[in-house]
Scaffold this active site. Structure first.
Site, PDB file in Angstrom:
ATOM      1  CG  ASP A 107      -7.808 -18.564 -39.947  1.00 37.01           C
ATOM      2  OD1 ASP A 107      -6.775 -18.239 -39.090  1.00 37.01           O
ATOM      3  OD2 ASP A 107      -8.824 -19.185 -39.693  1.00 37.01           O
ATOM      4  CG  HIS A 114      -6.171 -26.485 -39.382  1.00 34.43           C
ATOM      5  ND1 HIS A 114      -6.015 -24.980 -39.349  1.00 34.43           N
ATOM      6  CD2 HIS A 114      -7.390 -26.487 -40.006  1.00 34.43           C
ATOM      7  CE1 HIS A 114      -6.977 -24.363 -39.313  1.00 34.43           C
ATOM      8  NE2 HIS A 114      -7.815 -25.136 -40.176  1.00 34.43           N
TER       9      HIS A 114
END
Length: 149
Positions: A107, A114
């Site tokens: 990911d 983030h």
């Protein structure tokens, strides 16, 4: 063969036919396509063994040309009203399942925000972003057990 009427404002019209894995009480999980307030059972509508499977893995492994072929076939069937009645299941009667078997994944951070938030969690006493973050994509190894329906 059955024509399916769907509301004009449906999120699941002919231009949005998402695949999924579903079951009904007493049946095995299999592949379907959402259309209006129904799920089209592709194991019934197409007689393709890939769609009698409890995951999309076999179908995904067949590649883009097969994906295009199936999408065109499903679209033609829905537009022409030739959907077999026994392939139409009300969405209220189905249970949805994880659509694919996850082994492993990587990911990537979705944004600087983030990455900085996670950096604060992982390195509370240091700068949240490492110096290379703006120059290289930063990824992490994910665990299959964290993927849920």
């Amino acid at each position: 063969m059955t024509h399916i009427d769907i509301p004009a404002d449906s999120e699941f019209g002919i231009d949005n036919l998402p695949y999924g894995i579903f079951s009904t009480p007493g049946t095995d999980a299999r592949v379907g396509v959402r259309y209006g307030d129904n799920v089209i059972d592709l194991s019934v509508a197409s007689n393709d063994l890939d769609f009698a499977s409890p995951s999309l893995n076999a179908f995904m492994a067949r590649g883009r040309s097969r994906w295009v072929e199936v999408r065109e076939s499903v679209t033609d069937m829905l537009i022409s009203g030739t959907t077999p009645a026994e392939a139409i299941v009300s969405v209220s009667d189905v249970t949805m399942h994880l659509p694919f078997e996850v082994a492993d994944y990587v990911d990537f951070y979705a944004s600087e925000h983030h990455a900085a938030n996670l950096g604060r969690l992982f390195r509370p006493d240091a700068e949240p972003l490492l110096p290379n973050w703006k120059h290289l994509p930063v990824a992490y190894h994910g665990r299959a057990g964290t993927v849920v329906v």
